[in-house]
Design an enzyme around this catalytic site. Structure first.
Site, mmCIF file in Angstrom:
data_model
loop_
_atom_site.group_PDB
_atom_site.id
_atom_site.type_symbol
_atom_site.label_atom_id
_atom_site.label_comp_id
_atom_site.label_asym_id
_atom_site.label_seq_id
_atom_site.Cartn_x
_atom_site.Cartn_y
_atom_site.Cartn_z
ATOM 1 C CD GLN A 72 -33.160 -6.466 -0.507
ATOM 2 O OE1 GLN A 72 -33.604 -6.632 0.616
ATOM 3 N NE2 GLN A 72 -33.533 -7.220 -1.521
ATOM 4 C CE1 TYR A 75 -19.404 -5.397 9.602
ATOM 5 C CE2 TYR A 75 -18.329 -7.082 8.267
ATOM 6 C CZ TYR A 75 -18.307 -6.201 9.333
ATOM 7 O OH TYR A 75 -17.181 -6.107 10.119
ATOM 8 C CB ALA A 149 -22.078 -8.102 -1.491
ATOM 9 C CB ILE A 150 -22.326 -7.380 -7.083
ATOM 10 C CG1 ILE A 150 -21.198 -8.411 -7.199
ATOM 11 C CG2 ILE A 150 -22.289 -6.407 -8.263
ATOM 12 C CD1 ILE A 150 -21.305 -9.313 -8.412
ATOM 13 C CB CYS A 180 -28.299 -9.250 -0.347
ATOM 14 S SG CYS A 180 -26.654 -8.552 -0.554
#
Length: 216
Positions: A72, A75, A149-150, A180
């Site tokens: 989603q 940043y 984040a991935i 996300c």
């Protein structure tokens, strides 16, 4: 053979995507080695394939880029290490789910070098750390903050995009999105956790743990 490149200074997002797509095509054609590319970006938001417009709460704050990676809104900005992974997932077993798990394991092993316990949560993408010192959520659930984040994409079984780990970004910059798509929990960084970790420190740890997870 995996090549490592570290870029000095901020890299523009569109430039990064162009480089990744070109390199992924060359890897697929057998004309280039796999690549791990370590960058920082100027402040920006990216929208993955599952992004909901309502999760972009401050659309005029920073540039917003649509991207075809999974996930989603995310940043990127100074103080955050973005790790672009151009790896041959076909050669590594044709198992996308396992590949994503390996990326998670890599982040967790890297954080462990700084005595930070990263954890995976069902239904929540990325890597999280428990914050027992913070007030619990309204439903009584313990507070957890996201530290990494991935989001990846595959083309001809070559991955690109990758992971991002918060070293010392301006955490207020995350306020313009619902990271996300997850509400309630917050975002943290290594420095926010009280650890005087530099970008160079993190890069060393990433390189040390890569072979442990991916086998070179």
């Amino acid at each position: 053979m995996v090549e490592w490149i570290t870029s000095d200074g901020p890299v523009g997002y569109e430039d990064a995507v162009s480089v990744m797509e070109t390199r992924a095509a060359a890897i697929a054609a057998g004309e280039a080695d796999e690549l791990i590319w370590l960058v920082e970006h100027p402040p920006l938001y990216t929208a993955g394939t599952s992004a909901k417009p309502s999760d972009l709460t401050d659309p005029d704050r920073f540039p917003v880029y649509d991207t075809r990676r999974g996930g989603q809104y995310t940043y990127h900005g100074p103080g955050q290490r973005v790790v672009y992974v151009m790896l041959d997932v076909g050669r590594r077993g044709h198992d996308v789910r396992r590949f994503v798990q390996q990326l998670e394991e890599w982040v967790i092993a890297t954080l462990d070098r700084f005595n930070v316990k990263g954890e995976i949560r069902e239904g929540r993408v990325g890597v999280w750390v428990a914050r027992p010192e913070k007030p619990a959520l309204p439903d009584g659930a313990p507070r957890e903050d996201k530290i990494a984040a991935i989001g990846i994409r595959l083309r001809k079984w070559i991955s690109f995009h990758g992971i991002s780990i918060n070293v010392e970004p301006d955490l207020s910059h995350f306020d313009g999105i619902v990271p996300c798509g997850i509400t309630g929990h917050g975002v943290t960084s290594l420095v926010d956790l009280g650890l005087p970790v530099t970008m160079d420190d993190l890069d060393v740890a990433l390189k040390m743990t890569f072979d442990e997870v991916f086998g070179g």
